[in-house]
Design a protein around this motif. Structure first.
Motif, short mmCIF file in Angstrom:
data_model
loop_
_atom_site.label_atom_id
_atom_site.label_comp_id
_atom_site.label_asym_id
_atom_site.label_seq_id
_atom_site.Cartn_x
_atom_site.Cartn_y
_atom_site.Cartn_z
N UNK A 1 -87.39 21.41 96.29
CA UNK A 1 -86.52 20.66 97.19
C UNK A 1 -85.20 20.41 96.47
N UNK A 2 -84.06 20.66 97.13
CA UNK A 2 -82.76 20.50 96.45
C UNK A 2 -82.54 19.12 95.83
N UNK A 3 -82.99 18.08 96.47
CA UNK A 3 -82.80 16.73 95.92
C UNK A 3 -83.63 16.52 94.66
N UNK A 4 -84.79 17.14 94.62
CA UNK A 4 -85.64 17.00 93.42
C UNK A 4 -85.07 17.81 92.26
N UNK A 5 -84.61 19.03 92.54
CA UNK A 5 -84.10 19.86 91.46
C UNK A 5 -82.88 19.25 90.79
N UNK A 6 -82.11 18.46 91.52
CA UNK A 6 -80.97 17.76 90.92
C UNK A 6 -81.42 16.77 89.85
N UNK A 7 -82.61 16.25 90.02
CA UNK A 7 -83.13 15.24 89.10
C UNK A 7 -83.87 15.83 87.90
N UNK A 8 -84.12 17.14 87.88
CA UNK A 8 -84.89 17.76 86.81
C UNK A 8 -84.09 17.89 85.51
N UNK A 9 -82.80 18.06 85.60
CA UNK A 9 -81.98 18.38 84.43
C UNK A 9 -82.13 17.41 83.26
#
Length: 87
Positions: free
Chosen positions: A72-80
């Motif tokens: 999910x795009x919103x989740x991938x933003x938080x992975x970094x």
């Protein structure tokens, strides 16, 4: 660990909150050998090392949690922040 429980839910808003908790812990430990952290979920203080946190992330198979299902795009933003902490 509340952050882990949140990440494992099917609800995007809870998963984002779980990632925020893990990112907060990683930020607190970055550049430190040991840390005295105050938990966001409670007033308990937690003392552990960067190595302990890294070990815990690996033991919960963090890569599988992040990349094991559709992204999910919103989740991938938080992975970094967590991924950079791992390296």
């Amino acid at each position: 660990e509340i952050g882990l429980k949140f990440i494992q839910t099917p609800f995007i808003n809870k998963r984002i909150e779980g990632l925020n908790i893990l990112n907060w812990k990683a930020d607190q430990l970055k550049g430190k050998k040991t840390g005295q952290l105050e938990s966001k979920a409670s007033n308990d203080s937690l003392e552990f090392s960067k190595e302990d946190f890294l070990g815990w992330l690996m033991s919960i198979n963090i890569y599988d949690l992040f990349f094991g299902e559709s992204l999910h795009p919103e989740l991938t933003k938080k992975y970094l922040p967590i991924l950079s902490f791992l390296y």
